[in-house]
Structure formats: structure tokens, C-alpha cells
Design an enzyme around this catalytic site. Structure first.
Site, PDB file in Angstrom:
ATOM      1  N   ASP A 173       0.834  -1.204   0.000  1.00 50.64           N
ATOM      2  CA  ASP A 173       0.000   0.000   0.000  1.00 50.64           C
ATOM      3  C   ASP A 173       0.869   1.254   0.000  1.00 50.64           C
ATOM      4  OD1 ASP A 173      -2.328   1.515   0.108  1.00 50.64           O
ATOM      5  OD2 ASP A 173      -3.214   0.294   1.692  1.00 50.64           O
TER       6      ASP A 173
ATOM      7  N   ASP B 279     -10.744   2.309  -3.401  1.00 51.67           N
ATOM      8  CA  ASP B 279     -11.303   1.951  -2.094  1.00 51.67           C
ATOM      9  C   ASP B 279     -12.823   1.956  -2.137  1.00 51.67           C
ATOM     10  OD1 ASP B 279      -8.934   1.518  -0.821  1.00 51.67           O
ATOM     11  OD2 ASP B 279      -8.815   3.491   0.117  1.00 51.67           O
TER      12      ASP B 279
HETATM   13  C1  GLA Z   1      -5.796   1.916   2.175  1.00 54.03           C
HETATM   14  C2  GLA Z   1      -6.174   0.780   1.242  1.00 54.03           C
HETATM   15  C3  GLA Z   1      -7.253  -0.066   1.890  1.00 54.03           C
HETATM   16  C4  GLA Z   1      -6.748  -0.597   3.225  1.00 54.03           C
HETATM   17  C5  GLA Z   1      -6.310   0.549   4.098  1.00 54.03           C
HETATM   18  C6  GLA Z   1      -5.640   0.060   5.361  1.00 54.03           C
HETATM   19  O1  GLA Z   1      -6.833   2.819   2.315  1.00 54.03           O
HETATM   20  O2  GLA Z   1      -6.589   1.284   0.005  1.00 54.03           O
HETATM   21  O3  GLA Z   1      -7.609  -1.137   1.045  1.00 54.03           O
HETATM   22  O4  GLA Z   1      -5.694  -1.490   3.001  1.00 54.03           O
HETATM   23  O5  GLA Z   1      -5.391   1.406   3.433  1.00 54.03           O
HETATM   24  O6  GLA Z   1      -5.212   1.076   6.176  1.00 54.03           O
END
Ligand code: GLA
Length: 686
Positions: free
Chosen positions: A442, A510
Site C-alpha cells: 500500500d 477503495d
Molecule cells: C488503504 C487501502 C485499503 C486498506 C487501508 C488500510 O486505504 O486502500 O484497502 O488497506 O489502506 O489502512
């Protein structure tokens, strides 16, 4: 005629040539022409305010002389000269690659342009290299990957995306009549707003029309510059952004641009399918490129930071019952990570949450028949972490400025070799100790206060950070050939072909609302491969806009199906349905992930979506109504694609079993009935 070069792909021809002055000029790009009939036109000065170069179609415009338009290259030589003159030196044409070397004789620099073709594709890979053969430094201020000249003098519609977090890949089309149209990122990553792509056409539609397109294989700051000049020529330069960029090229050094992938197609369906196939065959890491991606369960939306062995195993058991093949523990497992305020950088297991470590969880997951995966955000650190307390100088910063935080986090300076090694080591350590087969990498904030006083030229950070990310990913894959990597950046902030050269999949957004997602997925599918597009079934927006589980699955099954719902809230009926959908997905996933895709009805601006995926074995149609009422328009007649006219196909619509010929399905079509908003139908044709 010797200095005319032809690139022939399956269905296209690209021609360039060297004129009598040694300038490399563009001649033709479009439908395939087999005979070698091209020649170069003479250029003459038009009047004292327009140099003859205004009219020249250059393969790669450099800044210098009487060149006043946008350029693909700019540099400053060690004596402060900022005028570039690159003329033809030599060319090497082999079966699948043309390499043209241009040279500046005075400054002993070579500019090398690469054109790679493929027997199975219409895509041409392009990139540029600059080589310094002089004894001094050359400051490179712009090194784009390619420039393209679009044919004719009429204006083009240029398609890119205009989005944000949770709303990536929102297509926008702009007719470029005059001046510039620029899409870029200055955030350090690709970002959520624009994509490093271009699609240019006049009146093309899904089925036909000239479409010129390109995508950059790079996840850092990029720039897509489209310019239409006073005579009507549209040119597009695609590459790393030159904003706040420079690179000090030492004597004897070579700098290569990222690769750009360009193509010409007849209609958007052709364009997308060509790029999908090409990405699978030539871009994605080889280890998993040709294998369907497993059905994944990720616990983030179910439990957030509150992970424990007990809740993970409980969810894993349910995920396995549904047929999932990979279980991923997301954020929250490490350091003091109880919220988004602390812990990033401390990549060791949180012993309060996992007193005995994570091996019993991994074993439990493996015993259920699933692989285990883990979340990292390796480029980040937080003030409240052991890593920051030990190495406060490992972040990008200026001594005179206070670092701005986003999600309470700071960006590690990956241009320092010790930081790059730390990033590799932190994941390597976990991989070497535990049976981890998947990492979700990430990256949740853009850069700021970009000081890196370890570098002689600090403007190199943009390029060097991205290169370090790719290097770490490649090293991990080399050491652990079974490892699958996924690139995520707060959703689709790093969903580009650069990431896809090093990661096996990307997280597109997301936002997992199944209706919003159709727009996002459609934008992604224009030039990026369906197979890389992870798509979770979740409970997102359940309170605001109730949507059936059927609709949620139908949306996610159009990518690489994954689950992220809180399975603790699933009723036994939900579990039964979900298991049926996972089983159905396994039957069709080869077709969805590797087949051809046809957009029969694009829901944006219409009242329903219909997308078909087809390969030689079967075809599957997803038809989905939008949120608005359909009133009296409930019956939709859909002409299908991709069948063989003389073959018979069986399929079931609304529990009615039917059999029709390919020619019937493609010319007469089938009727789909929507009884209301947010309805979905999946029809499989065998
Ligand atoms: C980001 C990612 C999510 C999740 C969160 C965790 O927003 O896009 O899918 O993994 O971080 O903190």
C-alpha cells in the site's frame, strides 16, 4: 529511400524517416500498408515568424534551434548551452526492434530511440535513452518516452480520466481545438486524478473508427501533453513529468526513460482487447501473467485495525466455506498499529494481538486450503513508531520546514540505499519466517517537503524513489518466486502499467460500491488488463443505498473477484448465494480475465450496463440496471458479440433454457428484462 524505416505490426504500419538535414521525421501511423511507398516531403520556411520546423512532424522533438513547440527532451550542457541538436547517426533494424541513434556531435551525446514490435500484437513499445560520451555532466531536464503525431489537420477528442480518491478512472473526453491539454501528476505516485495514458479519436465508437492510444509504464510523476498547433497538427508527448525534475548525467552514464506502449485500433473494443492481451503477454510479471488470479478474501472492511488470531480464523473459515483461495490480513497486525495514528515502519508482529505470533493463524488458513497474504505500507513511517524514533532523518524533509502529515504519516526517503534496504529487509524477514504467499503493498499519501540532501541533485528524487520501489518488488519476486504482489495506493493511486510491470495485480479503488464501481472498472478497462483488476464484494454503502448481494457479485465478477464483506453479518442464505457465485466465477474466470471484452451498453448516461466477455470456449454477459427507475423501458434487446456464426450456443436467461446460433445472437440478439433499478443478470453461453 534508404532512410525510411517501416514498422509492421499485425494490422498497423508505422513509418519514419531521416530527411536531408538529418532530422528524424514521422511519416505515417495507421492501418497496415504492405507496399513500401512512402517518402518525405520537403519543408520550407513559411514566413519570418514561422520556421520550417513548425510544419515538421518530428519523431522526438528536442528543445533547441528554431523549435518553438512542446518538446520531448531538454537538457543543459556543462558549458551552460541549452540548445540541443540531435541528428541522425545510425539505425539498427532487427526483426522486432528498430533502434535509431541521434547524436549531438559537438557535445558528444547520443539520444537513442527504441521501437519494439511484437508478432502477436499491434502495440509498439517506445522508450528513449540519453548517453553522455563527453567528459562533463549533462543536466537532463526532460526525457519523455515518446512523441506521437496524429494524422490530418482536424481536431481530435482526447480521452483521459478526471477523478479523485474513491472515484478513480472517471472518463473525460475533451476536443482539443487549440493550445495544450495536459494531464499529469506531481504527487510522487500516479495518483487518483489523471492517468498516464492518452486516447485520441474523432468519431470512433466501440465497433469502429480510428483510435490512437498510449500508456506509460511508470508510477511516478508523469505528464501527457497534447498540443494542437496553428496548422491543425495534434502532437502528444508522453513520459515522466519534467516538473521539478532534472537528472545529472555523468560522463559515461546512460539514462533510460520508462517504456510507453502505443497503438492504433479500429474502435474502442479493439483498442481495449489489444491492450489487455498485450499486458498479459508482455507486461505483467511472468510468474503469474498467464494464470488466473485466485479468489481472495481481505478482512479490512470487516474488522479494520482490530485484527486478532481469533477473528481472522473465524473469517478465514467462512471465506474457505465460500470457496476463497487466498486469505489476506490487512492493516493492523504490526507494531503499535491500533489506529491510523501509529505504527507504520514497525514491521514486526503486534504481540498483544498475536501473543504466539502469526504462525498458528497462517497454519489455520493453510489447513483450510487457502494461501495466506499480508498487508504492508513499506514506504511510510509515523512519528509514533520505533523506526522514526531511531531514524528521524530517514524521511524526505528540509531542515527549515515542518513536515506536513497526511493520515498522520511521513514518506521514507527511498533514495537512501540504507532505507531501500530496510524496506526490502522488513518484508524479506516476514517472508523468510512465515508462509506468506501474497503481499498487498500500500502507499497512502503523496509526497511533500521533498528534500533529500543525500543526493547531489535533489530533483532526481521523483525518478529514484519510483525506481527503488520497483527494485524492491523485483528483488522480493526473485527471492520468492511463488510470491504474488499487489499494488495499492489508497485505492487506485498506483494502478498503472508501470506498477503492472512489477506487481501481479492492482487495487482499483477503495470505493467498493458495486454501482460506482462499474464506472471505475469501465475506465480502468480502457487500456489496463481486466485480469489485474481486484474487485471486492463488500457491504460498502449498504445503509445509504441497499444493494442485493447478487448485484454486488455481478459487479465484482467482472474483474478479479475478491471478497471483503464482513462475513459475520452474512445470513445462511447470503452464504449460500455467495458460495454459488464464487463457484460460478471459477467456471467463467478464464473468460473474464483473459477473454475479449465487449461494452454492449455503457451505463454512464444510459440506463443500464451490459458487458460481454468471450473466448473460444464460452461467453458471459453481465447486464446491470442503474439506480434510476426504468419505468416503461424494462426490456432491452442486446446484440451480442464474439460468437462463431455457424455454431449453436446454449444459455439460460431467467431460468429459461435457450439455444441459438451465433449468427442469431450477434444479429438478432436476446432480450433482457429489468424489473427495476439495481438488477443484475449473468448469462453464460456455452
Ligand atoms: C488503504 C487501502 C485499503 C486498506 C487501508 C488500510 O486505504 O486502500 O484497502 O488497506 O489502506 O489502512
Amino acid at each position: 529511400m534508404d532512410n525510411i524505416f517501416y514498422l509492421q505490426t499485425k494490422n498497423t504500419t508505422y513509418v519514419l524517416g531521416v530527411d536531408k538535414f538529418g532530422l528524424l521525421r514521422h511519416i505515417y501511423w495507421g492501418k497496415r500498408i504492405n507496399r513500401r511507398e512512402f517518402s518525405l516531403d520537403e519543408m520550407t520556411e513559411t514566413n519570418s515568424n514561422h520556421s520550417e520546423l513548425d510544419n515538421a512532424l518530428c519523431e522526438y522533438t528536442v528543445f533547441g534551434g528554431k523549435m518553438y513547440r512542446n518538446c520531448a527532451f531538454k537538457c543543459t550542457y556543462s558549458d551552460k548551452c541549452r540548445d540541443s541538436v540531435f541528428l541522425f547517426k545510425h539505425a539498427k533494424q532487427e526483426e522486432n526492434e528498430l533502434v535509431i541513434t541521434l547524436t549531438d556531435k559537438v557535445y558528444k551525446a547520443d539520444l537513442i530511440l527504441h521501437y519494439i514490435t511484437y508478432p502477436d500484437s499491434d502495440i509498439i513499445t517506445r522508450y528513449a535513452e540519453i548517453e553522455n560520451h563527453s567528459s562533463g555532466d549533462i543536466l537532463i531536464e526532460k526525457l519523455s518516452s515518446c512523441e506521437v503525431n496524429l494524422p490530418g489537420e482536424l481536431s481530435y477528442n482526447i480521452v483521459n480520466t478526471q477523478g479523485g480518491w474513491g472515484a478513480e478512472f472517471q472518463q473525460q473526453s475533451t476536443e482539443l481545438k487549440a493550445g495544450y491539454l495536459v494531464f499529469d501528476s506531481r504527487k510522487g505516485t500516479t495518483g487518483h486524478t489523471n492517468q498516464p495514458i492518452f486516447i485520441a479519436h474523432r468519431n470512433a465508437d466501440e465497433a469502429s473508427g480510428d483510435v490512437y492510444f498510449g500508456a506509460l509504464g511508470y508510477s511516478g510523476n508523469f505528464k501527457v501533453e497534447c498540443q494542437r498547433d496553428y496548422v491543425g497538427i495534434t502532437r502528444i508527448v508522453l513520459g515522466m513529468s519534467d516538473f521539478d525534475f532534472s537528472y545529472t548525467l555523468k560522463s559515461g552514464e546512460v539514462l533510460a526513460s520508462p517504456k510507453a506502449y502505443i497503438g492504433y485500433a479500429d474502435g474502442f473494443a479493439d483498442m481495449s482487447n489489444e491492450m489487455h492481451r498485450f499486458s498479459v503477454n508482455h507486461i505483467l510479471p511472468r510468474s503469474f501473467a498467464n494464470k488466473p488470479l485466485p479468489v481472495l478474501y481481505n478482512s479490512w472492511e470487516a474488522v479494520g485495525f482490530d485484527v486478532s488470531c481469533e477473528n481472522q480464523l473465524r473469517l478465514a473459515k467462512k471465506a474457505a466455506d465460500l470457496g476463497c483461495e487466498l486469505f489476506v490480513m490487512d492493516d493492523g497486525w504490526f507494531g503499535e498499529r491500533n489506529s491510523d495514528r501509529a505504527g507504520l515502519g514497525d514491521w514486526f508482529v503486534n504481540r498483544e494481538k498475536f501473543p504466539d505470533g502469526i504462525d498458528s493463524l497462517i497454519k489455520g488458513v493453510n489447513d483450510l486450503g487457502m494461501d495466506f497474504g499480508l498487508w504492508f505500507e513499506p514506504e511510510m513511517v509515523q512519528r509514533d513508531s520505533d523506526l522514526f524514533r531511531a531514524h528521524p532523518d530517514w524521511i524526505y524533509h528540509y531542515k527549515t520546514r515542518v513536515n506536513g502529515e497526511l493520515r498522520h504519516q511521513l514518506v521514507l526517503n527511498l533514495t537512501k540505499p540504507e532505507v531501500e534496504n530496510f524496506v526490502f529487509d522488513s518484508m524479506d524477514k516476514m517472508l523468510s519466517m512465515h508462509n506468506i504467499r501474497f503481499i498487498k503493498w500500500d502507499m497512502n499519501r503523496p509526497f511533500s517537503e521533498i528534500g533529500a540532501d543525500n543526493l547531489e541533485n535533489e530533483q532526481e528524487i521523483w525518478l529514484k524513489h519510483t525506481a527503488a520501489v520497483y527494485r524492491v518488488a523485483d528483488r522480493l519476486k526473485e527471492k520468492y518466486p511463488y510470491l504474488q504482489l499487489e499494488a495499492c495506493a489508497s485505492g487506485g493511486g498506483r494502478a498503472d502499467l508501470g506498477a503492472m510491470e512489477h506487481f501481479d495485480s492492482v487495487w482499483t479503488s477503495d470505493n467498493t460500491d458495486p454501482l460506482d464501481r462499474l464506472t471505475i472498472q469501465n475506465g480502468f478497462s480502457l487500456l489496463y488488463p481486466i485480469k489485474c483488476m481486484r474487485a471486492w464484494v463488500t457491504d460498502w454503502n449498504s445503509d445509504k443505498r441497499p444493494v442485493s448481494i447478487d448485484y454486488r457479485f455481478a459487479s465484482s465478477m467482472q474483474g478479479s473477484l475478491s471478497l471483503g464483506a464482513n462475513l459475520d453479518n452474512y445470513t445462511s442464505d447470503d452464504m449460500k448465494k455467495a458460495a454459488e457465485y464464487v463457484a460460478l466465477y471459477k467456471e467463467i474466470r478464464n473468460t473474464v480475465q483473459f477473454g475479449d471484452m465487449y461494452r454492449l451498453s455503457v451505463g454512464d448516461g444510459g440506463d443500464y450496463w451490459a458487458t460481454q466477455y468471450a473466448d473460444e470456449n464460452q461467453s458471459v454477459l453481465f447486464a446491470m440496471s442503474n439506480a434510476g427507475s426504468l419505468d416503461n423501458k424494462r426490456y432491452k434487446r442486446l446484440k451480442l458479440k464474439g460468437f462463431q456464426s455457424d455454431k449453436m450456443y446454449t444459455y439460460t436467461v431467467d431460468s429459461k433454457r435457450c439455444e441459438n446460433s451465433g449468427e442469431y445472437l450477434m444479429n438478432a440478439g436476446i432480450t433482457i428484462e429489468f424489473c427495476g433499478p439495481l438488477q443484475s443478470k449473468i448469462v453464460v453461453f456455452k
